[in-house]
Design a protein around this motif. Structure first.
Motif, short mmCIF file in Angstrom:
data_model
loop_
_atom_site.label_atom_id
_atom_site.label_comp_id
_atom_site.label_asym_id
_atom_site.label_seq_id
_atom_site.Cartn_x
_atom_site.Cartn_y
_atom_site.Cartn_z
N PHE A 114 8.91 7.34 6.29
CA PHE A 114 7.61 7.91 6.64
C PHE A 114 6.69 6.77 7.07
CE2 PHE A 114 7.41 12.08 3.98
CZ PHE A 114 8.61 12.47 4.53
N TYR A 115 6.28 6.79 8.31
CA TYR A 115 5.49 5.67 8.81
C TYR A 115 4.00 5.86 8.57
CZ TYR A 115 3.03 2.46 11.60
OH TYR A 115 2.15 1.50 11.96
N SER A 116 3.39 4.85 7.95
CA SER A 116 1.93 4.80 7.84
C SER A 116 1.49 3.36 7.61
CB SER A 116 1.42 5.66 6.67
OG SER A 116 0.01 5.59 6.62
N PRO A 117 0.57 2.85 8.41
CA PRO A 117 0.10 1.48 8.21
C PRO A 117 -0.83 1.35 7.01
CG PRO A 117 -1.09 2.47 10.02
CD PRO A 117 -0.07 3.48 9.57
N LEU A 118 -1.25 2.49 6.48
CA LEU A 118 -1.99 2.50 5.22
C LEU A 118 -1.10 3.35 4.32
CD1 LEU A 118 -4.82 1.34 4.57
CD2 LEU A 118 -5.68 3.64 4.74
N GLN A 119 -0.28 2.67 3.51
CA GLN A 119 0.77 3.39 2.79
C GLN A 119 0.44 3.41 1.30
OE1 GLN A 119 3.10 5.69 3.15
NE2 GLN A 119 4.75 4.55 4.12
N MET A 120 0.36 4.61 0.76
CA MET A 120 -0.01 4.71 -0.65
C MET A 120 1.22 4.75 -1.56
SD MET A 120 -2.32 7.51 -2.62
CE MET A 120 -3.33 7.00 -3.99
N ALA A 121 1.16 3.96 -2.64
CA ALA A 121 2.12 4.13 -3.74
C ALA A 121 1.37 4.97 -4.75
CB ALA A 121 2.49 2.77 -4.32
N CYS A 122 1.75 6.26 -4.85
CA CYS A 122 0.79 7.23 -5.41
C CYS A 122 0.80 7.37 -6.92
CB CYS A 122 1.01 8.59 -4.76
SG CYS A 122 2.47 9.41 -5.38
N ASP A 123 1.82 6.86 -7.60
CA ASP A 123 1.93 7.16 -9.04
C ASP A 123 1.06 6.22 -9.88
OD1 ASP A 123 2.79 8.42 -11.35
OD2 ASP A 123 4.89 8.46 -10.76
N LEU A 124 1.06 6.49 -11.16
CA LEU A 124 0.23 5.73 -12.11
C LEU A 124 0.91 4.40 -12.45
CD1 LEU A 124 -0.33 8.68 -14.63
CD2 LEU A 124 -1.68 8.15 -12.61
N PRO A 125 0.13 3.34 -12.73
CA PRO A 125 0.71 2.04 -13.06
C PRO A 125 1.75 2.14 -14.18
CG PRO A 125 -1.66 1.85 -12.84
CD PRO A 125 -1.35 3.29 -12.69
N GLU A 126 1.42 2.92 -15.22
CA GLU A 126 2.35 3.00 -16.37
C GLU A 126 3.68 3.65 -15.96
OE1 GLU A 126 -0.74 4.14 -16.16
OE2 GLU A 126 -1.05 6.04 -17.22
N HIS A 127 3.63 4.55 -14.99
CA HIS A 127 4.88 5.16 -14.53
C HIS A 127 5.70 4.14 -13.74
CE1 HIS A 127 3.11 9.48 -14.89
NE2 HIS A 127 3.42 8.93 -16.05
N MET A 179 5.79 1.02 -14.30
CA MET A 179 6.38 0.06 -15.24
C MET A 179 7.56 0.63 -16.02
SD MET A 179 5.20 -2.85 -14.62
CE MET A 179 5.44 -2.29 -12.94
N GLU A 180 7.72 1.97 -15.95
CA GLU A 180 8.92 2.56 -16.57
C GLU A 180 10.16 2.17 -15.79
OE1 GLU A 180 8.06 6.78 -16.54
OE2 GLU A 180 6.53 6.56 -18.12
N HIS A 181 9.98 1.82 -14.50
CA HIS A 181 11.12 1.43 -13.64
C HIS A 181 10.70 0.23 -12.82
CE1 HIS A 181 12.97 5.21 -14.79
NE2 HIS A 181 11.81 5.79 -14.53
N ALA A 182 10.33 -0.82 -13.52
CA ALA A 182 9.77 -2.00 -12.85
C ALA A 182 10.74 -2.59 -11.84
CB ALA A 182 9.38 -3.04 -13.89
N ASP A 183 12.04 -2.51 -12.10
CA ASP A 183 13.01 -3.10 -11.15
C ASP A 183 13.00 -2.33 -9.83
OD1 ASP A 183 14.16 -0.83 -12.28
OD2 ASP A 183 16.12 -1.75 -12.64
N ALA A 184 12.83 -1.02 -9.89
CA ALA A 184 12.78 -0.23 -8.65
C ALA A 184 11.44 -0.42 -7.94
CB ALA A 184 13.00 1.25 -8.95
N PHE A 185 10.39 -0.65 -8.74
CA PHE A 185 9.06 -0.85 -8.14
C PHE A 185 9.03 -2.12 -7.27
CE2 PHE A 185 4.45 -2.06 -8.47
CZ PHE A 185 3.96 -0.99 -7.73
N THR A 186 9.95 -3.05 -7.56
CA THR A 186 10.01 -4.28 -6.75
C THR A 186 10.15 -3.94 -5.25
OG1 THR A 186 11.17 -5.26 -8.57
CG2 THR A 186 11.27 -6.48 -6.51
N PHE A 187 10.88 -2.87 -4.95
CA PHE A 187 11.02 -2.51 -3.53
C PHE A 187 9.66 -2.14 -2.93
CE2 PHE A 187 11.63 0.32 0.08
CZ PHE A 187 12.43 -0.49 0.87
N ILE A 188 8.85 -1.40 -3.68
CA ILE A 188 7.52 -1.01 -3.18
C ILE A 188 6.65 -2.26 -3.02
CG2 ILE A 188 5.43 0.33 -3.71
CD1 ILE A 188 7.18 2.43 -4.99
#
Ligand code: NOJ
Length: 669
Positions: A530-543, A545-554
């Motif tokens: 999904f292309y957007s130059p203003l791209q939101m990572a929409c979930d909560l910080p604590e969520h 951190m439940e999968h910090a290794d996957a968040f590395t991609f974001i």
């Protein structure tokens, strides 16, 4: 957007009055012909490789002043050949080529009204617009535009009905031409994406919509016809003062889906950038005090669960800084949310310390994304734009998400459809005023994008989609898995989308019957698909951190690209995109599938374009669904693996039901 290295060869040819002027694409495959009947009715037809694609289809208007349907005479034609390339300020590509041939047909109507039609034919489609030149007739009141598209073969159209509120619908396939009866009597929103019986594709939309109503389409007597969004409760569609040009009517026509997605006709049809200094326009990822309100654990209005508090924002700003996220949005920071009667865009709630937060953001090197929800009161917003934007810039805010939640908005002209002429004028005014203050706009409840971001690249993103928020509260339980596999070929073809990907926690405490129908890896795949130059990572910080290794991609994935390509895909089933980061040599891959699991083979030959040595190495970090992953029962099952790859490798990746994958290909040289 900068223009450079123009190699523009122009040939002019003035023909007195040819009966059936034709213009072909630069590669000669596509031709568009203007036709005229005995009583001066005008129509056009289109052929590819000498096979008719669109048979004789009407052109013209009904106006209160004159029916401009017949009684035309061709008074002149002019042909041009055009070839150039230009650089985008941001986009899916840094450099875009524009090669087309054009034909300008000058017409005189028996009433004395002058009207030209300008055709442009590209290798991958065509477009035309009506031009009313300077003339004695100063005003025209358009009650109908007669433009139609009579597709010769069988065609199905992915579409949503025209009254779909804010375009937030599920797209479905309807037969629009062929032997069988059309399967729809609905009027459809523009755009529509076409699948032809011979396996080729089309995309029908408009480009450069300005001071005119958005087009809609309906099927009658074997042709798709134009229904312009009317002025509210009126038969009038558009008030036009000559000289005037309509938006472009555009049809992309390609043999493959990859070419369809790669077409840049719509941007080429828009005017070059009008903003001289664009250095302040910066693509970025952002988080936000947002998802909490949609899953109803926080509120917009002040109260015990208020989301936009100074304390909460401090937490978000620090998190963003620690994770390389450039900005944080906050909704519900200002007065007005209790009753939606009057939003005040310069007065915060008293638990929001704007001065302090703007200083904190600045010291952390993180931006605040402003939020201006108008509740549909566009008139009030428009009257106060200068004051509002001065307040935001004084607090270091460089991007604002606007909102127009109301099925019918109130413009300076009273109650209006947002995609009618008055609404189109309002949105344009907002973008132009924001540009003066160096503010980027992310327009929610917008008019469907038509490529205006070429001219005003501060229009960085738009909603106009059934986005992630529906997965938080929709009565139907959330969008089916298929939905996200349709959007890259439909809505996102029209322009960047603020879909808000990146949910990492699928349990919904307040509305447990509703959820995101995807695996966690599918959410990562969306950042590339999904292309957007203003791209939101929409979930909560604590969520996250439940999968910090996957968040590395974001954290790593860019949102501005050098090149982009569809590797593989089928509308409504799956897609795999590859994109090269702008100004760098790393590549990013993303894939998503519907409820079916899929094995995809991804030849990495696109890497060859930049690596000279045949075994130029990349470190691939691949985030993929585990063998037993499934959106319903095991959405969190994934693995992350690393390997070395070269352009001659092919990655084999399995996407789980409702799943997907993401990969980072890091240039090791
Ligand atoms: C609808 C928008 O799509 C959403 O993102 C926003 O949170 C709400 N309106 C409130 O403005």
């Amino acid at each position: 957007m900068k223009k450079f290295g123009i190699i523009s060869f122009v040939s002019l040819l003035l023909i007195a009055c040819s009966s059936s002027p034709v213009v072909t694409s630069p590669d000669g495959s596509l031709s568009v012909r203007l036709e005229q009947s005995g009583d001066g009715e005008i129509s056009y037809s289109v052929a590819r490789d000498e096979q008719t694609i669109i048979s004789s289809s009407p052109l013209g208007f009904l106006t209160r002043e004159q029916p401009l349907q017949s009684g035309f005479k061709v008074t002149g034609t002019k042909k041009e050949t055009y070839s150039s390339e230009w650089e985008t300020v941001w986009g899916e590509e840094r450099v875009i080529e524009d090669q087309h041939n054009s034909l300008l047909v000058s017409l005189a109507h028996e009433s004395g009204i002058l009207m030209d039609i300008e055709f442009r034919v590209f290798n991958d489609g065509f477009a035309f617009r009506y031009i009313f030149p300077e003339q004695e007739q100063k005003e025209l009141t358009i009650t109908d535009e007669l433009t139609a598209y009579r597709f010769a073969g069988s065609a199905e159209a992915w579409s949503i009905p025209w009254r779909t509120e804010y375009y937030e619908g599920l797209w479905s396939k309807r037969t629009i031409s062929g032997n069988g009866q059309p399967s729809t009597r609905d009027t459809l929103c523009s755009p529509i994406t076409l699948e032809f019986a011979d396996g080729s594709y089309g995309f029908l939309h408009e480009a450069a919509l300005a001071d005119y109503p958005a087009q809609n389409l309906y099927v009658r007597e074997g042709a798709l016809r134009t229904y312009l969004t009317p002025w509210f409760n009126s038969e009038v569609k558009a008030y036009v003062t000559t000289p005037f040009s309509t938006p472009w009517r555009m049809v992309i026509l390609t043999k493959t889906l990859r070419e369809l997605v790669a077409s840049r006709i719509m941007l080429n049809l828009n005017e070059p950038c009008k903003i001289e200094d664009t250095s302040w326009i910066r693509p970025m990822k952002f988080m936000g005090i947002w998802w909490g309100m949609h899953i109803k654990t926080m509120t917009w209005e002040q109260g015990p669960h208020h989301g936009a508090t100074t304390e909460n924002m401090e937490r978000y700003l620090h998190f963003a800084k620690d994770h390389g996220i450039q900005a944080v949005l906050a909704e519900g920071w200002n007065l007005g949310w209790e009753d939606w009667k009057h939003f005040d865009f310069t007065t915060p709630y008293d638990d929001w310390d704007m001065d302090y937060l703007s200083r904190l953001a600045d010291s952390l090197g993180v931006q605040i994304v402003g939020h201006n929800e108008t509740g549909g009161n566009a008139a009030d917003y428009e009257k106060n734009l200068d004051t509002i934007y001065r307040y935001h810039t004084a607090h270091g805010i460089r991007a604002i998400k606007t909102g127009y939640v109301a099925p019918v908005i109130r413009t300076l002209d009273g109650l209006q459809w947002n995609k009618g002429q008055s609404g189109v004028r309002h949105y344009r005014k907002v973008i132009e005023t924001a540009a003066k203050y160096h503010i980027m706009i992310d327009n929610h409840e917008p008019v469907m994008p038509t490529g205006l971001q070429r001219t005003y690249p501060n229009l960085v993103s738009q909603e106009g989609v059934r986005g992630q928020e529906w997965n938080a509260w929709s009565n139907d339980g959330g969008s089916p898995c298929e939905h996200v596999t349709v959007l890259p070929f439909t809505r996102i073809m029209a322009g960047p989308v603020d879909y808000t990907p990146g949910v990492f926690h699928f349990e919904n405490p307040v509305i447990p019957t509703t959820r995101v129908h995807s695996t966690l890896m599918n959410q990562l795949g969306l950042f590339v698909c999904f292309y957007s130059p203003l791209q939101m990572a929409c979930d909560l910080p604590e969520h996250y951190m439940e999968h910090a290794d996957a968040f590395t991609f974001i954290e790593h994935v860019p949102c501005d690209w050098e090149k982009s390509l569809l590797v593989d895909g089928k509308i409504g089933d799956y897609c795999v995109f590859a994109r090269q980061e702008r100004g760098g040599s790393n590549w990013y891959l993303g894939g998503i599938t519907d409820e079916e699991a899929r094995d995809v083979a991804i030849p990495l030959d696109f890497l060859k374009q930049q690596s000279q040595a045949p075994h130029h190495k990349y470190k691939a970090v691949i985030y993929q669904d585990a063998e037993d992953a499934n959106w319903e029962s095991r959405p969190y099952a994934y693995s992350i693996k690393e390997m070395e790859v070269t352009a001659s490798d092919t990655l084999l990746i399995r996407m789980a039901p409702g799943g997907g994958f993401a990969a980072e290909l890091i240039d090791e040289n």
